[in-house]
Design an enzyme around this catalytic site. Sequence first.
Site, PDB file in Angstrom:
ATOM      1  N   ARG A  27       0.918  -1.232   0.063  1.00 40.94           N
ATOM      2  CA  ARG A  27       0.070  -0.100   0.117  1.00 40.94           C
ATOM      3  C   ARG A  27       0.972   1.296  -0.173  1.00 40.94           C
ATOM      4  O   ARG A  27       0.521   2.244   0.617  1.00 40.94           O
ATOM      5  CB  ARG A  27      -0.757   0.141   1.192  1.00 40.94           C
ATOM      6  CG  ARG A  27      -2.025  -1.107   1.002  1.00 40.94           C
ATOM      7  CD  ARG A  27      -2.892  -0.951  -0.165  1.00 40.94           C
ATOM      8  NE  ARG A  27      -3.866  -2.237  -0.005  1.00 40.94           N
ATOM      9  CZ  ARG A  27      -3.545  -3.205  -0.536  1.00 40.94           C
ATOM     10  NH1 ARG A  27      -2.178  -3.574  -1.247  1.00 40.94           N
ATOM     11  NH2 ARG A  27      -4.283  -4.313  -0.612  1.00 40.94           N
TER      12      ARG A  27
ATOM     13  N   GLU B 236      -5.058   4.261   5.787  1.00 38.12           N
ATOM     14  CA  GLU B 236      -4.819   3.790   4.239  1.00 38.12           C
ATOM     15  C   GLU B 236      -5.179   5.008   3.337  1.00 38.12           C
ATOM     16  O   GLU B 236      -4.331   5.178   2.433  1.00 38.12           O
ATOM     17  CB  GLU B 236      -5.798   2.601   3.901  1.00 38.12           C
ATOM     18  CG  GLU B 236      -5.314   2.179   2.338  1.00 38.12           C
ATOM     19  CD  GLU B 236      -5.859   0.835   1.963  1.00 38.12           C
ATOM     20  OE1 GLU B 236      -5.845  -0.175   2.653  1.00 38.12           O
ATOM     21  OE2 GLU B 236      -6.604   0.764   0.890  1.00 38.12           O
TER      22      GLU B 236
ATOM     23  N   SER C 265     -10.998  -0.212   2.871  1.00 32.38           N
ATOM     24  CA  SER C 265     -10.528  -0.299   3.997  1.00 32.38           C
ATOM     25  C   SER C 265      -9.822   1.046   4.554  1.00 32.38           C
ATOM     26  O   SER C 265      -9.249   1.646   3.822  1.00 32.38           O
ATOM     27  CB  SER C 265      -9.160  -1.382   4.067  1.00 32.38           C
ATOM     28  OG  SER C 265      -9.580  -2.485   3.436  1.00 32.38           O
TER      29      SER C 265
HETATM   30  C1  FAD Z   1     -15.555   0.369  -1.838  1.00 31.70           C
HETATM   31  C2  FAD Z   1     -13.904   0.596  -1.968  1.00 31.70           C
HETATM   32  C3  FAD Z   1     -13.251  -0.473  -2.282  1.00 31.70           C
HETATM   33  C4  FAD Z   1     -11.911  -0.280  -2.155  1.00 31.70           C
HETATM   34  N1  FAD Z   1     -11.181  -1.369  -2.330  1.00 31.70           N
HETATM   35  C5  FAD Z   1      -9.624  -1.470  -2.674  1.00 31.70           C
HETATM   36  C6  FAD Z   1      -8.823  -2.507  -2.476  1.00 31.70           C
HETATM   37  O1  FAD Z   1      -9.123  -3.595  -2.702  1.00 31.70           O
HETATM   38  N2  FAD Z   1      -7.625  -2.356  -2.869  1.00 31.70           N
HETATM   39  C7  FAD Z   1      -6.931  -1.176  -2.640  1.00 31.70           C
HETATM   40  O2  FAD Z   1      -5.705  -1.044  -3.037  1.00 31.70           O
HETATM   41  N3  FAD Z   1      -7.807  -0.084  -2.562  1.00 31.70           N
HETATM   42  C8  FAD Z   1      -8.836   0.119  -2.661  1.00 31.70           C
HETATM   43  N4  FAD Z   1      -9.742   1.053  -2.332  1.00 31.70           N
HETATM   44  C9  FAD Z   1      -9.267   2.528  -2.418  1.00 31.70           C
HETATM   45  C10 FAD Z   1      -9.246   3.183  -3.927  1.00 31.70           C
HETATM   46  O3  FAD Z   1     -10.268   2.728  -4.628  1.00 31.70           O
HETATM   47  C11 FAD Z   1      -8.001   2.974  -4.579  1.00 31.70           C
HETATM   48  O4  FAD Z   1      -6.793   3.500  -3.772  1.00 31.70           O
HETATM   49  C12 FAD Z   1      -8.006   3.682  -5.769  1.00 31.70           C
HETATM   50  O5  FAD Z   1      -6.777   3.495  -6.567  1.00 31.70           O
HETATM   51  C13 FAD Z   1      -7.864   5.129  -5.685  1.00 31.70           C
HETATM   52  O6  FAD Z   1      -8.390   5.723  -6.916  1.00 31.70           O
HETATM   53  P1  FAD Z   1      -8.961   7.001  -7.102  1.00 31.70           P
HETATM   54  O7  FAD Z   1      -8.730   7.665  -8.631  1.00 31.70           O
HETATM   55  O8  FAD Z   1     -10.489   7.073  -6.489  1.00 31.70           O
HETATM   56  O9  FAD Z   1      -7.852   7.899  -6.411  1.00 31.70           O
HETATM   57  P2  FAD Z   1      -8.254   9.453  -5.573  1.00 31.70           P
HETATM   58  O10 FAD Z   1      -8.962   9.028  -4.239  1.00 31.70           O
HETATM   59  O11 FAD Z   1      -8.967  10.478  -6.544  1.00 31.70           O
HETATM   60  O12 FAD Z   1      -6.628   9.892  -5.041  1.00 31.70           O
HETATM   61  C14 FAD Z   1      -6.418   9.100  -4.319  1.00 31.70           C
HETATM   62  C15 FAD Z   1      -4.743   9.559  -3.837  1.00 31.70           C
HETATM   63  O13 FAD Z   1      -3.997   9.464  -5.057  1.00 31.70           O
HETATM   64  C16 FAD Z   1      -3.685  10.851  -5.658  1.00 31.70           C
HETATM   65  N5  FAD Z   1      -3.873  10.736  -7.288  1.00 31.70           N
HETATM   66  C17 FAD Z   1      -4.776  10.358  -7.819  1.00 31.70           C
HETATM   67  N6  FAD Z   1      -4.733  10.455  -9.321  1.00 31.70           N
HETATM   68  C18 FAD Z   1      -3.465  10.930  -9.353  1.00 31.70           C
HETATM   69  C19 FAD Z   1      -2.801  11.161 -10.395  1.00 31.70           C
HETATM   70  N7  FAD Z   1      -3.041  10.871 -11.695  1.00 31.70           N
HETATM   71  N8  FAD Z   1      -1.354  11.633 -10.178  1.00 31.70           N
HETATM   72  C20 FAD Z   1      -0.930  11.874  -8.868  1.00 31.70           C
HETATM   73  N9  FAD Z   1      -1.738  11.576  -7.848  1.00 31.70           N
HETATM   74  C21 FAD Z   1      -3.007  10.929  -8.042  1.00 31.70           C
HETATM   75  C22 FAD Z   1      -4.617  12.074  -4.899  1.00 31.70           C
HETATM   76  O14 FAD Z   1      -3.898  13.193  -4.959  1.00 31.70           O
HETATM   77  C23 FAD Z   1      -4.805  11.096  -3.593  1.00 31.70           C
HETATM   78  O15 FAD Z   1      -3.779  11.641  -2.948  1.00 31.70           O
HETATM   79  C24 FAD Z   1     -11.233   1.002  -2.210  1.00 31.70           C
HETATM   80  C25 FAD Z   1     -11.978   2.031  -2.074  1.00 31.70           C
HETATM   81  C26 FAD Z   1     -13.579   1.885  -1.955  1.00 31.70           C
HETATM   82  C27 FAD Z   1     -14.260   2.961  -2.102  1.00 31.70           C
END
Ligand code: FAD
Length: 360
Positions: free
Chosen positions: A173, A352, A250
Amino acid sequence: MPDASAQPTTDADRAIPGPLAGYTTLRMGGPAERIVAAGSADEIVRAVQTAEEPVLILAGGSNVVIGDPGFPGTVILVRSRGLRVVDEDAGSVTVRVDAGEPWDDLVAATVGNGWAGLECLSGIPGSTGATPIQNVGAYGQEVAETITSVEVYDRVEGTRHSIPAADCGFAYRGSIFKYVDRWVVLSVDFRLTRSPLSGPVRYAELARALGVEVGDQVPLADARAVVLRLRAGKGMVLDATDPDTRSVGSFFTNPVLDRATYDLLLERSAELGDPPAWPGADGLVKVSAAWLIDKAGFTKGHPGTGGVAISSKHTLALTNRSGTAHTGDLLALAATIRDQVHDRFGVTLHPEPVLVNCAL
Ligand SMILES: Cc1cc2nc3c(=O)[nH]c(=O)nc-3n(C[C@H](O)[C@H](O)[C@H](O)COP(=O)(O)OP(=O)(O)OC[C@H]3O[C@@H](n4cnc5c(N)ncnc54)[C@H](O)[C@@H]3O)c2cc1C
């Protein structure tokens, strides 16, 4: 598209600097000064170069907790889409995927094309560009296994270049990108195996659900279908009708303990049976955060104040149960859980998601 509800339209993004709650899966977070949508890598770079600081890069909003005061600067929404094959041979294919491409659309496409390597990561919300940030993982797979390089805009150097996977610092992570504002991910290259079968199934729960042994391979579509089913049962696939999915997944990572802390945990949990644990390198041991939370006295559905609650399906997910709760309420529940786990077992839980303009 699993996180469609967290992706308002481009025109609206440009016109309405409103509360950020609508851009997050938690449905929490106050207003931003400015919100700008960027629909291509060039637009993202231009937006970053011209934005008034501070800048927050936001994509699917599924791994951020944004404070009630909001964000006092420019939010850049990553909305670039597309994937193309950039290299291939008889056994593998390398795809370059734009940062804003919804992750599960990509996974579905790879499974459909007979490209193995992402199938166990089905159903994870958010964008492709965010997957390297915390080395997204689930059910025995991590993106670090298939990413070959990450194209970034370096805000310190003002340059656009590729970082090879070996230099991304991928860990459980984590990566060089997490908690750091320096790099904006523009696209990600994944090297996938041409195969109708998944990689060897590594996760015992998944193997059981598939009716196979750990180490067996299964058709890609079966792996995807069963992962989606298992995730839905835990509220881990976004579903607008299920309040348990108003979360960041999580909330805490599984703590990785040195030997002394692990021994203390074993001592304090003697009458509870051994906690689920995974030995790692250098004598470190990863233990189950869900087990610690549960044994510290927090059951599924445990309510906090103000409309937040632990998910009724998964001890690790903290939810905006009412849909109108505040970030402060969520963080208060998280702090209570963290402190009680520490008092009981001597183990510190860490969040996380990325906390924006708020703290735990
Ligand atoms: C129901 C649910 C289940 C999930 N299950 C998992 C799982 O099984 N495993 C897991 O690892 N995660 C899980 N997650 C967490 C999440 O989905 C992941 O971490 C996902 O990759 C986040 O993507 P996002 O586009 O929503 O990022 P955001 O929430 O928009 O951003 C997250 C972080 O990344 C940065 N960021 C985003 N895009 C960029 C970019 N292009 N360049 C630089 N920085 C950037 C943002 O500034 C922020 O700091 C879950 C979340 C939910 C709600």
